[in-house]
Design a protein around this motif. Structure first.
Motif, PDB file in Angstrom:
ATOM      1  N   ARG A 171       0.836  -1.204   0.000  1.00 19.74           N
ATOM      2  CA  ARG A 171       0.000   0.000   0.000  1.00 19.74           C
ATOM      3  C   ARG A 171       0.873   1.257   0.000  1.00 19.74           C
ATOM      4  O   ARG A 171       0.536   2.255  -0.637  1.00 19.74           O
ATOM      5  CB  ARG A 171      -0.952  -0.011   1.190  1.00 19.74           C
ATOM      6  CG  ARG A 171      -1.992  -1.114   1.081  1.00 19.74           C
ATOM      7  CD  ARG A 171      -3.045  -1.038   2.158  1.00 19.74           C
ATOM      8  NE  ARG A 171      -4.000  -2.120   1.966  1.00 19.74           N
ATOM      9  CZ  ARG A 171      -5.084  -2.049   1.207  1.00 19.74           C
ATOM     10  NH1 ARG A 171      -5.359  -0.926   0.566  1.00 19.74           N
ATOM     11  NH2 ARG A 171      -5.892  -3.073   1.074  1.00 19.74           N
ATOM     12  N   HIS A 172       1.989   1.198   0.724  1.00 23.55           N
ATOM     13  CA  HIS A 172       2.910   2.336   0.709  1.00 23.55           C
ATOM     14  C   HIS A 172       3.492   2.539  -0.684  1.00 23.55           C
ATOM     15  O   HIS A 172       3.585   3.677  -1.160  1.00 23.55           O
ATOM     16  CB  HIS A 172       4.026   2.115   1.730  1.00 23.55           C
ATOM     17  CG  HIS A 172       3.603   2.395   3.135  1.00 23.55           C
ATOM     18  ND1 HIS A 172       4.178   3.363   3.914  1.00 23.55           N
ATOM     19  CD2 HIS A 172       2.616   1.858   3.895  1.00 23.55           C
ATOM     20  CE1 HIS A 172       3.588   3.405   5.089  1.00 23.55           C
ATOM     21  NE2 HIS A 172       2.643   2.489   5.102  1.00 23.55           N
ATOM     22  N   LEU A 173       3.881   1.458  -1.330  1.00 19.09           N
ATOM     23  CA  LEU A 173       4.406   1.564  -2.685  1.00 19.09           C
ATOM     24  C   LEU A 173       3.342   2.137  -3.618  1.00 19.09           C
ATOM     25  O   LEU A 173       3.635   2.985  -4.473  1.00 19.09           O
ATOM     26  CB  LEU A 173       4.870   0.191  -3.177  1.00 19.09           C
ATOM     27  CG  LEU A 173       5.466   0.123  -4.586  1.00 19.09           C
ATOM     28  CD1 LEU A 173       6.717   0.999  -4.692  1.00 19.09           C
ATOM     29  CD2 LEU A 173       5.789  -1.330  -4.966  1.00 19.09           C
ATOM     30  N   GLY A 174       2.103   1.699  -3.447  1.00 25.31           N
ATOM     31  CA  GLY A 174       1.022   2.207  -4.287  1.00 25.31           C
ATOM     32  C   GLY A 174       0.773   3.684  -4.085  1.00 25.31           C
ATOM     33  O   GLY A 174       0.576   4.434  -5.050  1.00 25.31           O
ATOM     34  N   LEU A 175       0.771   4.149  -2.841  1.00 25.25           N
ATOM     35  CA  LEU A 175       0.508   5.566  -2.578  1.00 25.25           C
ATOM     36  C   LEU A 175       1.696   6.452  -2.918  1.00 25.25           C
ATOM     37  O   LEU A 175       1.534   7.551  -3.446  1.00 25.25           O
ATOM     38  CB  LEU A 175       0.126   5.760  -1.106  1.00 25.25           C
ATOM     39  CG  LEU A 175      -1.259   5.285  -0.673  1.00 25.25           C
ATOM     40  CD1 LEU A 175      -1.429   5.454   0.825  1.00 25.25           C
ATOM     41  CD2 LEU A 175      -2.365   6.037  -1.409  1.00 25.25           C
ATOM     42  N   ALA A 176       2.912   5.985  -2.582  1.00 28.73           N
ATOM     43  CA  ALA A 176       4.100   6.832  -2.746  1.00 28.73           C
ATOM     44  C   ALA A 176       4.356   7.201  -4.194  1.00 28.73           C
ATOM     45  O   ALA A 176       5.011   8.212  -4.478  1.00 28.73           O
ATOM     46  CB  ALA A 176       5.322   6.125  -2.171  1.00 28.73           C
ATOM     47  N   THR A 177       3.850   6.423  -5.124  1.00 30.33           N
ATOM     48  CA  THR A 177       4.101   6.672  -6.546  1.00 30.33           C
ATOM     49  C   THR A 177       3.048   7.564  -7.197  1.00 30.33           C
ATOM     50  O   THR A 177       3.112   7.818  -8.396  1.00 30.33           O
ATOM     51  CB  THR A 177       4.138   5.331  -7.306  1.00 30.33           C
ATOM     52  OG1 THR A 177       2.902   4.628  -7.073  1.00 30.33           O
ATOM     53  CG2 THR A 177       5.294   4.468  -6.835  1.00 30.33           C
ATOM     54  N   LYS A 178       2.072   8.048  -6.420  1.00 31.08           N
ATOM     55  CA  LYS A 178       0.937   8.779  -6.977  1.00 31.08           C
ATOM     56  C   LYS A 178       0.801  10.158  -6.344  1.00 31.08           C
ATOM     57  O   LYS A 178       1.290  10.397  -5.237  1.00 31.08           O
ATOM     58  CB  LYS A 178      -0.361   8.001  -6.725  1.00 31.08           C
ATOM     59  CG  LYS A 178      -0.422   6.613  -7.336  1.00 31.08           C
ATOM     60  CD  LYS A 178      -1.691   5.893  -6.887  1.00 31.08           C
ATOM     61  CE  LYS A 178      -1.807   4.514  -7.521  1.00 31.08           C
ATOM     62  NZ  LYS A 178      -0.714   3.620  -7.117  1.00 31.08           N
ATOM     63  N   VAL A 179       0.103  11.043  -7.037  1.00 33.02           N
ATOM     64  CA  VAL A 179      -0.431  12.229  -6.384  1.00 33.02           C
ATOM     65  C   VAL A 179      -1.677  11.774  -5.624  1.00 33.02           C
ATOM     66  O   VAL A 179      -2.591  11.197  -6.217  1.00 33.02           O
ATOM     67  CB  VAL A 179      -0.801  13.321  -7.406  1.00 33.02           C
ATOM     68  CG1 VAL A 179      -1.389  14.536  -6.683  1.00 33.02           C
ATOM     69  CG2 VAL A 179       0.404  13.721  -8.226  1.00 33.02           C
ATOM     70  N   VAL A 180      -1.698  12.001  -4.320  1.00 39.39           N
ATOM     71  CA  VAL A 180      -2.782  11.507  -3.469  1.00 39.39           C
ATOM     72  C   VAL A 180      -3.789  12.628  -3.244  1.00 39.39           C
ATOM     73  O   VAL A 180      -3.437  13.700  -2.724  1.00 39.39           O
ATOM     74  CB  VAL A 180      -2.224  10.997  -2.125  1.00 39.39           C
ATOM     75  CG1 VAL A 180      -3.362  10.621  -1.177  1.00 39.39           C
ATOM     76  CG2 VAL A 180      -1.305   9.804  -2.360  1.00 39.39           C
ATOM     77  N   ILE A 181      -5.032  12.391  -3.655  1.00 41.43           N
ATOM     78  CA  ILE A 181      -6.116  13.368  -3.500  1.00 41.43           C
ATOM     79  C   ILE A 181      -7.161  12.774  -2.559  1.00 41.43           C
ATOM     80  O   ILE A 181      -7.636  11.663  -2.790  1.00 41.43           O
ATOM     81  CB  ILE A 181      -6.777  13.686  -4.855  1.00 41.43           C
ATOM     82  CG1 ILE A 181      -5.738  14.195  -5.865  1.00 41.43           C
ATOM     83  CG2 ILE A 181      -7.905  14.698  -4.684  1.00 41.43           C
ATOM     84  CD1 ILE A 181      -6.280  14.331  -7.278  1.00 41.43           C
ATOM     85  N   ILE A 182      -7.505  13.508  -1.515  1.00 39.95           N
ATOM     86  CA  ILE A 182      -8.555  13.054  -0.603  1.00 39.95           C
ATOM     87  C   ILE A 182      -9.588  14.161  -0.494  1.00 39.95           C
ATOM     88  O   ILE A 182      -9.279  15.278  -0.064  1.00 39.95           O
ATOM     89  CB  ILE A 182      -7.991  12.684   0.781  1.00 39.95           C
ATOM     90  CG1 ILE A 182      -6.986  11.529   0.636  1.00 39.95           C
ATOM     91  CG2 ILE A 182      -9.126  12.285   1.726  1.00 39.95           C
ATOM     92  CD1 ILE A 182      -6.352  11.088   1.943  1.00 39.95           C
ATOM     93  N   ASP A 183     -10.793  13.844  -0.895  1.00 40.98           N
ATOM     94  CA  ASP A 183     -11.891  14.813  -0.897  1.00 40.98           C
ATOM     95  C   ASP A 183     -12.721  14.654   0.373  1.00 40.98           C
ATOM     96  O   ASP A 183     -12.720  13.589   0.999  1.00 40.98           O
ATOM     97  CB  ASP A 183     -12.762  14.599  -2.137  1.00 40.98           C
ATOM     98  CG  ASP A 183     -13.658  15.792  -2.414  1.00 40.98           C
ATOM     99  OD1 ASP A 183     -13.520  16.827  -1.737  1.00 40.98           O
ATOM    100  OD2 ASP A 183     -14.513  15.696  -3.329  1.00 40.98           O
ATOM    101  N   GLU A 184     -13.452  15.710   0.721  1.00 42.02           N
ATOM    102  CA  GLU A 184     -14.332  15.705   1.903  1.00 42.02           C
ATOM    103  C   GLU A 184     -13.566  15.231   3.137  1.00 42.02           C
ATOM    104  O   GLU A 184     -14.044  14.403   3.921  1.00 42.02           O
ATOM    105  CB  GLU A 184     -15.554  14.790   1.656  1.00 42.02           C
ATOM    106  CG  GLU A 184     -16.293  15.047   0.368  1.00 42.02           C
ATOM    107  CD  GLU A 184     -17.229  16.247   0.430  1.00 42.02           C
ATOM    108  OE1 GLU A 184     -17.211  16.966   1.444  1.00 42.02           O
ATOM    109  OE2 GLU A 184     -17.965  16.456  -0.551  1.00 42.02           O
ATOM    110  N   VAL A 185     -12.359  15.767   3.325  1.00 44.27           N
ATOM    111  CA  VAL A 185     -11.484  15.268   4.385  1.00 44.27           C
ATOM    112  C   VAL A 185     -12.073  15.518   5.764  1.00 44.27           C
ATOM    113  O   VAL A 185     -11.725  14.827   6.734  1.00 44.27           O
ATOM    114  CB  VAL A 185     -10.071  15.885   4.231  1.00 44.27           C
ATOM    115  CG1 VAL A 185     -10.065  17.352   4.606  1.00 44.27           C
ATOM    116  CG2 VAL A 185      -9.050  15.113   5.030  1.00 44.27           C
ATOM    117  N   HIS A 186     -12.980  16.482   5.875  1.00 46.87           N
ATOM    118  CA  HIS A 186     -13.626  16.749   7.165  1.00 46.87           C
ATOM    119  C   HIS A 186     -14.479  15.573   7.634  1.00 46.87           C
ATOM    120  O   HIS A 186     -14.824  15.497   8.820  1.00 46.87           O
ATOM    121  CB  HIS A 186     -14.522  17.987   7.052  1.00 46.87           C
ATOM    122  CG  HIS A 186     -15.608  17.817   6.036  1.00 46.87           C
ATOM    123  ND1 HIS A 186     -15.449  18.136   4.711  1.00 46.87           N
ATOM    124  CD2 HIS A 186     -16.869  17.316   6.144  1.00 46.87           C
ATOM    125  CE1 HIS A 186     -16.557  17.862   4.046  1.00 46.87           C
ATOM    126  NE2 HIS A 186     -17.436  17.355   4.896  1.00 46.87           N
TER     127      HIS A 186
END
Length: 915
Positions: free
Chosen positions: A433-448
């Motif tokens: 999962r770290h390898l998957g995330l580290a290679t991408k621009v990570v966008i998280i919507d509605e973070v609240h």
């Protein structure tokens, strides 16, 4: 061709085919893994290769590092604790061949140790003996070998392994040395070991290397790609050509001016579309960043945050060499439409070839668009581009990434926020999962939407992403200041260290964290402020019906949002009987096909560009109307909720520019869902208190009673800050009750954070190697338990609704091509099984709480025999709820009703008390 290995080394087995005569020598498997790694490394995005190069002496050193460790990952199989397994596997011939080569192979080993642990211990010993390594530095390499099966040894494990080696004959150690010596030379690692051991290797490099080694091992272990046969010179080339993994995403640099870029990437917006002030600032910020960082965008509902984030993600990926995007949403229902939006955007981003795409949540396979992209079911025609003619879609689904634990490794992943939070869970193979995330621009919507329990994981993920230098974009319309500070500081902890946060009252606003610290950018609002009157009203349903009837005499579209399904169903019944207009209901307790159809109909009729808007309609719903649906009401009526969520609901009021009915020209939100506004303090229904807590409701009620109106978006940050202030402003008569509620809420929040900590992955600032990184109690996130460990909620009970038809059963109506189809007593064929799997419902808390759930399960299991379902991957482990053709059934003495108007209703005909 003469083997470069000694007879003893070549005799060690790596893979067996049961009682068949073929097997794969260990050294051949290691050679395959190293060669696969060489190819994988060439496909890694620039940001990963740059991170490794900075830590390992340059590009050549980085390549040698990963290839050597892939070639060494199974060296522990050259041991008695592994070799003896040939006997119980029925392959005594393999064991005898090792004996003939001079290796002592026992028939049995008590408590055999894992070969990953044994390989780690020997690699560390080899580095100390052969290369004078400091023992702690040697663990930086050894832990990667020890963790290649997804978990990491403990100190006691090391002691046990060293003792096991003491009892071993000397021939085994010589073989392991030969393997390490040989692959050090072959991969070029022998020239770099002194450099690697001279200083610490960052823990983030160790984690990502472990992920790459696992990936290479899994590919090299696929018998269809690497058969158990004498190797040919083109063995790896043929295997990788068959596998045909897409390369990382590589978007081309955009030459268009910002407004033209918006029109090119989102042609559905029309030829006259242009960036608003917030979107323009996001493009500018992304273009101006000198190092990767975190961008936190706070802007009003419906202002185009998604388009802004995707434009910024393209720029950040191109500038800093990221290989894809991850987009995380609060729920599966919000993830599905985002999948379509991201896919359409990718089709309009020029890049260096086809990349991989994945929808990541537990019911992704039921999404028709995603299912249509499967390799065996692709149905989408080529895209037509005015300049180049017909072309293939920019991203497609690849079969390899559909495998267990591989989904996050696709270039582009859209899913629930849980998929990112799992990267902070102490669970096997978390490094993937770290390898998957580290290679991408990570966008998280509605973070609240992440509560304190979920934010514990989110903050840890952000710290790791900061350590990787992974760009992150967070978005919210209603983020409390304390939560903003937590998120910014968590990323900075990994990226820039301790930072000071600038204070600002700007809104919309962009915060940026990069290597230089934190900066803040205010932007102009996307449009004019809308003054919304807030009016507390009573909770009596007949009054509500009369009020709506008067308000829509001249027409109007009204939204009524309730805090619970039961309240929504009650309101729907009363309004349907009382009003001479269409009344619709939407909540989470519809079968998925029924809910999807209702949502699509609402967007079609009440969306931004609809010419089908009805003259009069009343839509009653629950929190599902709060987010994701781009719909617009003339009048809003909402149950009292925490202020940030109340503002989200108000964001559906006068959302789009259009002519309103004369009586509803001025936006107004009526606030109900309070037992009695006159009491000091007000009294709230049990359901609302259970969902939101007394503290949040008191704070919200004080604001509603105190302000009279709100200006959207101008007042959003001020009201949210007031609602979450440590010392809330409430009337004098409320203060004692509020203090008690605040104290209770703080204790509950502290308890949530503590519970989350039981499963929380280590802070990268406090880890120097991988030892004991994954040795905790967390379950596999790909199992149902993992979901509950990143969300602090009781397990819900899900059932598949079927219809009793004489002596047999059939599917409900309105669920697609298989509507009403008979269900036999054998295992359903895949298409029918998939249709059944879509007919799920989560039972309400009254039927899934710990005090009753066992009784409910027993009754369901005895009512319908679903043993044949266990052979279907779609249906395994599912329970069935059988209803009559009229949609009626019974569970633990309660009448159950399901119909297309109401969804699921549970009637309390016979009260079932908690013990």
């Amino acid at each position: 061709m003469r083997s470069p290995w000694s007879p003893a080394a070549y005799s060690c087995w790596g893979k067996l085919q049961g009682s068949e005569t073929s097997h794969l020598p260990l050294v051949q498997h290691l050679q395959d893994a190293g060669d696969v790694m060489d190819a994988l490394w060439a496909q890694q995005p620039v940001n990963v290769r740059r991170l490794f190069a900075e830590a390992l002496g340059g590009n050549d050193g980085a390549r040698a590092f990963v290839c050597f460790l892939a070639s060494a990952h199974d060296v522990g199989k050259a041991s008695q604790h592994f070799a003896f397994k040939a006997y119980p596997a029925g392959r005594s011939d393999v064991a005898e061949a090792m004996r003939a080569a001079g290796l002592d192979v026992p028939i049995h080993v008590n408590r055999p140790l894992g070969h990953g642990l044994l390989g780690q211990v020997h690699l560390v010993d080899w580095l100390i003996r052969r290369h004078a390594a400091d023992p702690l530095r040697a663990q930086h390499l050894g832990g990667i070998v020890g963790g290649h099966h997804g978990s990491n040894p403990s100190d006691q494990d090391f002691i046990d392994a060293r003792n096991a080696f003491v009892e071993e004959s000397n021939g085994w150690a010589k073989v392991r040395d030969e393997i390490l010596d040989g692959f050090a030379i072959k991969t070029g690692a022998d020239a770099w070991l002194g450099c690697w051991l001279a200083g610490p290797i960052p823990v983030e490099v160790q984690v990502l290397t472990c992920g790459l080694v696992i990936m290479a091992d899994w590919i090299a272990s696929d018998e269809s790609l690497f058969p158990y046969e004498p190797p040919s010179e083109d063995r790896v080339e043929r295997a990788l050509a068959t596998l045909n993994l897409p390369a990382a995403w590589a978007p081309f640099k955009a030459d268009a001016v910002p407004d033209e870029l918006l029109r090119q990437r989102f042609p559905r917006l029309g030829p006259e579309a242009g960036l608003n002030a917030m979107q323009r600032e996001m493009v500018r910020v992304a273009s101006a960043m000198t190092t990767p960082g975190l961008v936190l965008l706070e802007a009003p509902m419906g202002s185009g945050k998604t388009e802004a984030a995707l434009l910024a993600a393209e720029i950040l990926a191109q500038r800093f060499g990221l290989g894809g995007v991850f987009v995380g949403l609060p729920t599966m229902a919000t993830s599905n439409p985002m999948f379509s939006r991201v896919r359409d955007w990718l089709d309009h981003v020029p890049s260096g070839g086809v990349t991989s795409l994945n929808l990541a949540h537990s019911k992704a396979g039921l999404n028709d668009e995603f299912a249509g992209l499967m390799p065996w079911a692709r149905s989408r025609p080529p895209i037509y581009d005015d300049e180049v003619g017909a072309r293939e879609a920019a991203a497609t689904v690849h079969a390899w990434f559909l495998g267990r634990k591989k989904g996050m490794l696709a270039s582009h992943v859209i899913g629930t926020i849980d998929q990112a939070l799992f990267a902070a869970l102490k669970a096997k193979h978390v490094v993937l999962r770290h390898l998957g995330l580290a290679t991408k621009v990570v966008i998280i919507d509605e973070v609240h939407a992440a509560d304190s329990y979920m934010r514990t994981y989110l903050k840890r993920v952000l710290t790791w992403l900061g350590r990787y230098g992974t760009p992150v974009i967070l978005m919210s319309a209603t983020l409390p200041p304390a939560q903003r500070e937590e998120l910014l500081c968590s990323y900075a902890d990994g990226r820039a260290g301790r930072v000071s946060l600038p204070q600002t009252d700007a809104y919309p606003v962009i915060h940026v964290v990069d290597q230089g610290g934190v900066s803040v950018v205010g932007t102009a609002s996307a449009g004019r402020d809308i003054e919304v009157a807030l009016r507390p009203v009573g909770d009596e349903l007949n009054w509500l019906a009369s009020e709506i009837d008067v308000r829509i005499t001249g027409g109007g579209c009204v939204g009524v949002i309730c805090n619970t399904v039961a309240r929504a169903q009650q309101a729907f019944d009363t309004l349907s009987r009382s009003l001479d207009c269409e009344v619709l209901l939407l909540h989470s307790r519809y079968l998925a096909p029924h809910r999807a159809a209702r949502e699509a109909d609402l967007v079609r009729r009440l969306g931004p560009a609809s010419d089908l808007r009805p003259e009069k309609v009343v839509v009653v719903g629950t929190q599902v109307l709060e987010q994701s649906l781009d719909i617009d009401f003339d009048l809003m009526i909402s149950d009292l909720a925490p202020v940030d969520l109340l503002l989200q609901r108000i964001g559906r009021l006068h959302r789009h520019d259009r002519t309103r009915p004369a009586a509803l020209e001025h936006p107004e939100c009526l606030i109900r869902g309070v037992d009695d506004w006159a009491t000091q303090p007000p009294e709230f229904p049990v359901g609302a208190r259970r969902i939101y807590g007394q503290d949040a409701l008191l704070r919200s009620a004080a604001i509603v009673e105190g302000v009279g109106s709100v200006a959207i978006p101008r007042d959003i940050p001020t009201l949210v800050a007031r609602a979450y202030d440590a010392k809330p402003e409430v009337p004098e008569a409320w203060r004692a009750a509020t203090r008690e509620a605040t104290k209770r809420a703080a204790l509950e929040q502290s308890s949530k954070v503590k519970r989350a900590g039981d499963f929380l992955l280590a802070d990268p600032r406090r880890k120097s190697n991988l030892n004991s990184l994954i040795s905790g109690p967390a379950a596999d996130p790909d199992d149902s338990h993992g979901y509950q460990q990143v969300r602090d909620s009781e397990d819900s009970l899900e059932v598949i609704v079927i219809v009793r038809d004489g002596e047999g059963y059939r599917l409900p109506q309105g669920v697609g091509p298989h509507s009403g189809k008979a269900i036999g007593y054998s295992t359903p064929e895949a298409p029918l099984a998939r249709a059944l799997a879509a007919c799920t419902l989560s039972l309400p808390h009254s039927l899934s709480g710990v005090w009753i759930v066992d009784r409910v399960i027993d009754e369901l299991e005895s009512a319908v025999d679903v043993s044949a379902w266990q052979a279907s991957p779609w249906l395994k482990g599912q329970l069935a709820l059988a209803l009559s053709s009229e949609g009626v059934g019974e569970l633990v003495g309660r009448r159950i009703v399901y119909d297309l108007s109401h969804g699921l209703i549970v009637e309390s005909e016979q009260r079932v008390e908690r013990p």
